[in-house]
Write a protein that holds these residues in place. Structure first.
Motif, PDB file in Angstrom:
ATOM      1  N   GLN A  46      39.731  86.864 -11.425  1.00 41.39           N
ATOM      2  CA  GLN A  46      39.530  88.130 -12.125  1.00 41.39           C
ATOM      3  C   GLN A  46      38.046  88.411 -12.342  1.00 41.39           C
ATOM      4  O   GLN A  46      37.590  89.559 -12.222  1.00 41.39           O
ATOM      5  CB  GLN A  46      40.257  88.113 -13.472  1.00 41.39           C
ATOM      6  CG  GLN A  46      40.371  89.480 -14.124  1.00 41.39           C
ATOM      7  CD  GLN A  46      41.224  90.434 -13.303  1.00 41.39           C
ATOM      8  OE1 GLN A  46      42.392  90.167 -13.032  1.00 41.39           O
ATOM      9  NE2 GLN A  46      40.636  91.555 -12.885  1.00 41.39           N
ATOM     10  N   TYR A  47      37.290  87.357 -12.643  1.00 45.08           N
ATOM     11  CA  TYR A  47      35.842  87.531 -12.816  1.00 45.08           C
ATOM     12  C   TYR A  47      35.214  88.010 -11.507  1.00 45.08           C
ATOM     13  O   TYR A  47      34.354  88.894 -11.502  1.00 45.08           O
ATOM     14  CB  TYR A  47      35.194  86.223 -13.265  1.00 45.08           C
ATOM     15  CG  TYR A  47      33.722  86.370 -13.590  1.00 45.08           C
ATOM     16  CD1 TYR A  47      33.301  86.622 -14.887  1.00 45.08           C
ATOM     17  CD2 TYR A  47      32.749  86.286 -12.586  1.00 45.08           C
ATOM     18  CE1 TYR A  47      31.955  86.784 -15.189  1.00 45.08           C
ATOM     19  CE2 TYR A  47      31.408  86.454 -12.871  1.00 45.08           C
ATOM     20  CZ  TYR A  47      31.016  86.701 -14.171  1.00 45.08           C
ATOM     21  OH  TYR A  47      29.680  86.875 -14.456  1.00 45.08           O
TER      22      TYR A  47
ATOM     23  N   VAL B 206      36.604  89.744  -9.122  1.00 45.38           N
ATOM     24  CA  VAL B 206      36.979  91.146  -8.893  1.00 45.38           C
ATOM     25  C   VAL B 206      36.183  92.085  -9.789  1.00 45.38           C
ATOM     26  O   VAL B 206      35.697  93.135  -9.348  1.00 45.38           O
ATOM     27  CB  VAL B 206      38.495  91.336  -9.123  1.00 45.38           C
ATOM     28  CG1 VAL B 206      38.864  92.818  -9.119  1.00 45.38           C
ATOM     29  CG2 VAL B 206      39.294  90.595  -8.060  1.00 45.38           C
ATOM     30  N   ASP B 207      36.022  91.702 -11.048  1.00 42.38           N
ATOM     31  CA  ASP B 207      35.411  92.603 -12.036  1.00 42.38           C
ATOM     32  C   ASP B 207      33.890  92.604 -12.028  1.00 42.38           C
ATOM     33  O   ASP B 207      33.266  93.595 -12.423  1.00 42.38           O
ATOM     34  CB  ASP B 207      35.882  92.219 -13.445  1.00 42.38           C
ATOM     35  CG  ASP B 207      37.373  92.436 -13.653  1.00 42.38           C
ATOM     36  OD1 ASP B 207      37.965  93.219 -12.879  1.00 42.38           O
ATOM     37  OD2 ASP B 207      37.938  91.815 -14.576  1.00 42.38           O
ATOM     38  N   ASN B 208      33.273  91.507 -11.585  1.00 48.96           N
ATOM     39  CA  ASN B 208      31.832  91.353 -11.796  1.00 48.96           C
ATOM     40  C   ASN B 208      31.018  91.092 -10.530  1.00 48.96           C
ATOM     41  O   ASN B 208      29.818  90.823 -10.621  1.00 48.96           O
ATOM     42  CB  ASN B 208      31.585  90.207 -12.786  1.00 48.96           C
ATOM     43  CG  ASN B 208      32.202  90.472 -14.140  1.00 48.96           C
ATOM     44  OD1 ASN B 208      31.675  91.237 -14.942  1.00 48.96           O
ATOM     45  ND2 ASN B 208      33.347  89.847 -14.397  1.00 48.96           N
TER      46      ASN B 208
END
Length: 336
Positions: free
Chosen positions: A260-261, A263-265
């Motif tokens: 998730q990190y 994908v988001d960052n």
């Protein structure tokens, strides 16, 4: 060497006034400086990405200079051949390649000739398919994948083999249909994987040992925006897990929060790992769902990263088979 390649002499007193010789020597000098430069980022991680970006810019400028010089040589020989003055008893390498270009223009393009001249360092990061290589979840490994259906030793005129393989074995890419039933129904399979994503500038990073790739690890790696292709070298490489037949569930992979990190960052679209799954065995599905939900991130699994230098610019070339399947074996190389 330059006489053999281009029929030119760039060293000696009689070349001191030659602008082309001067240009060639400058390119050689710049190449030596960049190749021999120590990687301060290894000792000071906080400035690693700044140094990487500067080095990448310098390498691009240098490549443009080298490319332009070799293209000039090609054009010179092409002009000589066209006006009938290019034939010589001892042909240079460029002359030989241009003669091959005349016979097979679709293969011996100018880009192919320049690549051969520029002496690229090609690193094969694909594992060899053997019966003893690991297969996900299996104690017995991959097993036999080739069967001889025609054998010249038995009177056949040719040899012909039948390939039977698990598509998620060895070095391979996953397609969105691997994790999502709706993508499977839509045939979002290996034939739909974006070749632009699978080919282009890339880096290899070292993951802290004895850790899965969590959000905290991703923060520590601090991969900047703009980097689109990253190969994560982990403890899997140190332990040579791909060389053991029995599947090892202790392998390092992404956790859900690590995925998730990413994908988001980050802007990463090609995610490479050095074992059979991008996701850790503790939660093998969730990271796949996170990474592949939008169909724009491609997991690249089972990479051979032994001895590959980290934090330097590469170009990756990775080509899956055109299979209507949820994954595909690939041949993957890095060019330095």
């Amino acid at each position: 060497m330059t006489r053999m390649i281009a029929g030119k002499k760039f060293f000696g007193e009689d070349t001191l006034k030659s602008e082309e010789a001067k240009r060639f020597k400058e390119i050689i000098a710049e190449s030596s400086v960049l190749v021999g430069a120590s990687n301060v980022g290894e000792f000071m991680p906080i400035i690693r990405w700044l140094l990487f970006n500067k080095m990448e810019k310098k390498l691009k400028i240098l490549h443009k200079k080298r490319d332009g010089l070799v293209q000039k040589w090609i054009e010179e020989f092409r002009d000589k051949i066209s006006d009938g003055t290019g034939e010589s008893e001892e042909k240079s390498m460029i002359e030989i390649l241009l003669s091959l270009q005349h016979k097979e223009p679709e293969y011996y393009t100018d880009e192919t000739i320049k690549s051969l001249m520029l002496d690229l360092n090609i690193i094969d990061i694909t594992h060899e398919y053997v019966p003893t290589m690991p297969s996900y979840g299996s104690k017995k490994g991959l097993g036999e994948i080739l069967t001889l259906v025609c054998d010249q030793r038995k009177g056949f005129k040719t040899t012909n083999s039948l390939l039977t393989i698990q598509v998620h074995s060895g070095t391979h890419t996953d397609a969105p249909s691997h994790a999502f039933i709706e993508y499977f129904n839509q045939q979002t399979d290996a034939t739909t994987l974006d070749l632009q994503t699978l080919n282009g500038p890339a880096i290899v990073v070292d993951v802290p040992r004895d850790q899965n790739i969590t959000a905290d690890v991703m923060k520590l790696l601090n991969i900047p925006r703009g980097v689109k292709r990253v190969l994560f070298r982990t403890l899997n490489t140190d332990k040579k897990l791909m060389s053991f037949t029995e599947f090892d569930s202790s392998y390092v992979g992404f956790t859900q929060d690590g995925a998730q990190y990413l994908v988001d960052n980050t802007d990463i679209k090609l995610v490479g790992i050095d074992y059979l799954s991008i996701a850790s065995a503790f939660d093998v599905l969730s990271p796949h769902l996170v990474l592949m939900k939008n169909k724009d991130i491609i997991p690249l699994e089972g990479l051979k990263l032994d001895g590959v230098e980290v934090n330097v610019p590469y170009t990756i070339h990775c080509l899956p088979l055109k299979l209507h399947a949820d994954a595909s074996p690939v041949r993957c190389i890095l060019i330095k």
